[in-house]
Design an enzyme around this catalytic site. Structure first.
Site, PDB file in Angstrom:
ATOM      1  N   ASP A  30       0.847  -1.191   0.000  1.00 15.86           N
ATOM      2  CA  ASP A  30       0.000   0.000   0.000  1.00 15.86           C
ATOM      3  C   ASP A  30       0.886   1.246   0.000  1.00 15.86           C
ATOM      4  O   ASP A  30       1.882   1.320   0.716  1.00 15.86           O
ATOM      5  CB  ASP A  30      -0.908  -0.014   1.242  1.00 15.86           C
ATOM      6  CG  ASP A  30      -2.067   0.948   1.118  1.00 15.86           C
ATOM      7  OD1 ASP A  30      -3.223   0.488   1.030  1.00 15.86           O
ATOM      8  OD2 ASP A  30      -1.824   2.180   1.093  1.00 15.86           O
ATOM      9  N   ASN A  87     -12.854  -3.500   2.613  1.00 16.66           N
ATOM     10  CA  ASN A  87     -13.800  -2.396   2.709  1.00 16.66           C
ATOM     11  C   ASN A  87     -14.815  -2.517   1.579  1.00 16.66           C
ATOM     12  O   ASN A  87     -14.452  -2.854   0.441  1.00 16.66           O
ATOM     13  CB  ASN A  87     -13.056  -1.061   2.616  1.00 16.66           C
ATOM     14  CG  ASN A  87     -12.193  -0.815   3.841  1.00 16.66           C
ATOM     15  OD1 ASN A  87     -12.591  -1.148   4.960  1.00 16.66           O
ATOM     16  ND2 ASN A  87     -11.020  -0.256   3.645  1.00 16.66           N
ATOM     17  N   GLN A  94     -14.278   2.677   1.583  1.00 22.65           N
ATOM     18  CA  GLN A  94     -13.647   2.154   0.362  1.00 22.65           C
ATOM     19  C   GLN A  94     -13.351   3.299  -0.597  1.00 22.65           C
ATOM     20  O   GLN A  94     -14.242   4.060  -0.964  1.00 22.65           O
ATOM     21  CB  GLN A  94     -14.560   1.126  -0.321  1.00 22.65           C
ATOM     22  CG  GLN A  94     -13.923   0.532  -1.576  1.00 22.65           C
ATOM     23  CD  GLN A  94     -14.780  -0.535  -2.262  1.00 22.65           C
ATOM     24  OE1 GLN A  94     -15.883  -0.846  -1.810  1.00 22.65           O
ATOM     25  NE2 GLN A  94     -14.278  -1.079  -3.356  1.00 22.65           N
ATOM     26  N   VAL A  96     -11.020   2.815  -3.481  1.00 29.17           N
ATOM     27  CA  VAL A  96     -10.725   2.342  -4.832  1.00 29.17           C
ATOM     28  C   VAL A  96     -11.780   1.310  -5.225  1.00 29.17           C
ATOM     29  O   VAL A  96     -11.938   0.278  -4.558  1.00 29.17           O
ATOM     30  CB  VAL A  96      -9.303   1.722  -4.902  1.00 29.17           C
ATOM     31  CG1 VAL A  96      -9.015   1.226  -6.313  1.00 29.17           C
ATOM     32  CG2 VAL A  96      -8.251   2.750  -4.472  1.00 29.17           C
ATOM     33  N   HIS A 100     -10.489  -5.493  -3.418  1.00 24.02           N
ATOM     34  CA  HIS A 100      -9.152  -5.825  -2.916  1.00 24.02           C
ATOM     35  C   HIS A 100      -9.236  -6.185  -1.450  1.00 24.02           C
ATOM     36  O   HIS A 100     -10.141  -5.737  -0.736  1.00 24.02           O
ATOM     37  CB  HIS A 100      -8.189  -4.648  -3.103  1.00 24.02           C
ATOM     38  CG  HIS A 100      -8.673  -3.369  -2.508  1.00 24.02           C
ATOM     39  ND1 HIS A 100      -9.607  -2.563  -3.133  1.00 24.02           N
ATOM     40  CD2 HIS A 100      -8.381  -2.757  -1.333  1.00 24.02           C
ATOM     41  CE1 HIS A 100      -9.855  -1.512  -2.380  1.00 24.02           C
ATOM     42  NE2 HIS A 100      -9.134  -1.598  -1.270  1.00 24.02           N
ATOM     43  N   HIS A 102      -6.911  -6.056   2.126  1.00 20.47           N
ATOM     44  CA  HIS A 102      -5.729  -5.512   2.796  1.00 20.47           C
ATOM     45  C   HIS A 102      -5.179  -6.600   3.722  1.00 20.47           C
ATOM     46  O   HIS A 102      -5.947  -7.231   4.456  1.00 20.47           O
ATOM     47  CB  HIS A 102      -6.103  -4.333   3.706  1.00 20.47           C
ATOM     48  CG  HIS A 102      -6.721  -3.161   3.018  1.00 20.47           C
ATOM     49  ND1 HIS A 102      -6.079  -1.950   2.896  1.00 20.47           N
ATOM     50  CD2 HIS A 102      -7.941  -2.990   2.447  1.00 20.47           C
ATOM     51  CE1 HIS A 102      -6.869  -1.084   2.280  1.00 20.47           C
ATOM     52  NE2 HIS A 102      -8.014  -1.692   2.006  1.00 20.47           N
TER      53      HIS A 102
HETATM   54  P1  5GP Z   1      -9.775   1.094   0.297  1.00 19.66           P
HETATM   55  O1  5GP Z   1     -10.029   2.242   1.224  1.00 19.66           O
HETATM   56  O2  5GP Z   1     -10.380   1.302  -1.047  1.00 19.66           O
HETATM   57  O3  5GP Z   1     -10.116  -0.229   0.917  1.00 19.66           O
HETATM   58  O4  5GP Z   1      -8.192   1.045   0.136  1.00 19.66           O
HETATM   59  C1  5GP Z   1      -7.504   1.559  -0.962  1.00 19.66           C
HETATM   60  C2  5GP Z   1      -6.042   1.540  -0.603  1.00 19.66           C
HETATM   61  O5  5GP Z   1      -5.293   1.764  -1.786  1.00 19.66           O
HETATM   62  C3  5GP Z   1      -5.642   2.621   0.394  1.00 19.66           C
HETATM   63  O6  5GP Z   1      -5.083   2.023   1.555  1.00 19.66           O
HETATM   64  C4  5GP Z   1      -4.621   3.470  -0.372  1.00 19.66           C
HETATM   65  O7  5GP Z   1      -3.545   3.918   0.421  1.00 19.66           O
HETATM   66  C5  5GP Z   1      -4.163   2.507  -1.460  1.00 19.66           C
HETATM   67  N1  5GP Z   1      -3.741   3.184  -2.681  1.00 19.66           N
HETATM   68  C6  5GP Z   1      -4.392   4.202  -3.316  1.00 19.66           C
HETATM   69  N2  5GP Z   1      -3.721   4.559  -4.429  1.00 19.66           N
HETATM   70  C7  5GP Z   1      -2.625   3.736  -4.500  1.00 19.66           C
HETATM   71  C8  5GP Z   1      -1.549   3.626  -5.436  1.00 19.66           C
HETATM   72  O8  5GP Z   1      -1.460   4.343  -6.433  1.00 19.66           O
HETATM   73  N3  5GP Z   1      -0.614   2.681  -5.178  1.00 19.66           N
HETATM   74  C9  5GP Z   1      -0.678   1.848  -4.083  1.00 19.66           C
HETATM   75  N4  5GP Z   1       0.303   0.966  -3.922  1.00 19.66           N
HETATM   76  N5  5GP Z   1      -1.695   1.926  -3.176  1.00 19.66           N
HETATM   77  C10 5GP Z   1      -2.648   2.861  -3.389  1.00 19.66           C
END
Ligand code: 5GP
Length: 114
Positions: A30, A87, A94, A96, A100, A102
């Protein structure tokens, strides 16, 4: 479905610190880690949300979670332990819209989560 940063990482047009790949999944660190170990695992067959798992092939879901377990093992997390977080939607935070998981570890994690 609109293109997300994870589509670009999978395609290789956005760099990421990749830690594991097989025919079903890609795992990478991340960019904004919430623990010393914070890895994201995405399925190569894209869908947006956990909600959709109910209508996807059960074998695909099984292979995904098997791969999440393999990633944690490959990072030597089995003895210390780790948390898997998914998420789903607005209330979860969430960000993205590409499904996915974590994997979080490297410190004692708080419970309940915030
Ligand atoms: P969500 O909140 O959607 O479950 O988690 C998305 C995760 O993607 C977040 O923890 C954020 O830091 C990570 N993330 C967002 N953009 C990027 C990126 O460009 N590269 C990487 N490696 N992680 C990302």
């Amino acid at each position: 479905m609109h293109e997300t940063v994870f589509d670009r990482i999978l395609r290789g047009t956005l760099p990421a610190d990749r830690v594991y790949e097989d025919e079903d999944v890609l795992a990478f660190r991340d960019i904004n880690p919430q623990a010393p170990i914070h890895v994201l695992v995405i399925p190569k067959a894209k869908f947006a949300r956990f909600t959709e798992i109910a209508s996807r092939p059960i074998e695909e879901t099984g292979r995904f979670f098997s791969a999440v377990s393999k990633v944690a093992t490959s990072l030597n997390l089995d003895s210390s332990g780790y948390r898997v977080v998914i998420n789903n939607g607005r209330y979860s935070g969430q960000e993205v819209e590409y499904f996915h998981a974590h994997i979080l570890s490297g410190r004692k994690l708080n419970w309940p989560p915030g």
